[in-house]
Design an enzyme around this catalytic site. Structure first.
Site, PDB file in Angstrom:
ATOM      1  N   GLY A  10       0.781  -1.229   0.000  1.00 55.23           N
ATOM      2  CA  GLY A  10       0.000   0.000   0.000  1.00 55.23           C
ATOM      3  C   GLY A  10       0.812   1.278   0.000  1.00 55.23           C
ATOM      4  CD  GLN A  11       6.808   2.844   0.451  1.00 56.86           C
ATOM      5  OE1 GLN A  11       7.176   1.670   0.454  1.00 56.86           O
ATOM      6  NE2 GLN A  11       7.625   3.847   0.672  1.00 56.86           N
ATOM      7  CB  THR A  12       0.825   5.900  -2.471  1.00 57.03           C
ATOM      8  OG1 THR A  12       0.668   6.676  -1.285  1.00 57.03           O
ATOM      9  CG2 THR A  12      -0.255   4.818  -2.536  1.00 57.03           C
ATOM     10  CB  VAL A  13       4.812   8.933  -0.666  1.00 56.74           C
ATOM     11  CG1 VAL A  13       6.014   9.872  -0.721  1.00 56.74           C
ATOM     12  CG2 VAL A  13       3.531   9.692  -1.012  1.00 56.74           C
TER      13      VAL A  13
ATOM     14  CG  HIS B  39       5.687   8.213   4.764  1.00 56.29           C
ATOM     15  ND1 HIS B  39       6.052   7.665   3.550  1.00 56.29           N
ATOM     16  CD2 HIS B  39       4.345   8.090   4.823  1.00 56.29           C
ATOM     17  CE1 HIS B  39       4.977   7.242   2.915  1.00 56.29           C
ATOM     18  NE2 HIS B  39       3.916   7.479   3.676  1.00 56.29           N
TER      19      HIS B  39
ATOM     20  CG  HIS C 232       0.682   7.402   8.085  1.00 57.68           C
ATOM     21  ND1 HIS C 232      -0.069   8.432   7.566  1.00 57.68           N
ATOM     22  CD2 HIS C 232       1.258   6.778   7.029  1.00 57.68           C
ATOM     23  CE1 HIS C 232       0.061   8.438   6.255  1.00 57.68           C
ATOM     24  NE2 HIS C 232       0.857   7.434   5.906  1.00 57.68           N
TER      25      HIS C 232
END
Length: 105
Positions: free
Chosen positions: A91-94, A98, A100
């Site tokens: 699910g990593q999009t960037v 990082h 959350h």
């Protein structure tokens, strides 16, 4: 990826930082799922958690705990979600590391 490739996290100015140390900075999430939802972002451009060096891993723990103390004092959450996606299939999009930190009430 080189910083010249226009990574959205590499473009964030220091003036937006809520907190920082030698290896990470914290910003408010642009689409928060709860009050205080924050992102802890590596200053070094690496793709995911498994790319962090040992010093960065230690610094990550420290800044997350500092952030928790700030969020606790400001918002008094009852719990927290710490979330990171490592790779597109997760699910990593960037593709700049990082985490959350999501306060829960």
């Amino acid at each position: 990826m080189d910083r010249a490739d226009k990574c959205v996290f590499c473009e964030i100015p220091a003036s937006a930082y809520l907190l920082s140390n030698d290896y990470f900075y914290v910003i408010a999430d642009k689409r928060p799922v709860s009050k205080g939802h924050s992102l802890v972002i590596s200053k070094r451009h690496v793709m995911q958690y498994f790319d962090l060096c040992e010093e960065e891993s230690v610094a990550l723990l420290k800044i997350v705990n500092e952030l928790k103390d700030i969020l606790k004092q400001k918002y008094s959450p009852k719990a927290y979600n710490l979330m990171m996606n490592c790779g597109s299939k997760a699910g990593q999009t960037v593709f700049h590391y990082h985490m959350h930190v999501i306060p829960r009430y």
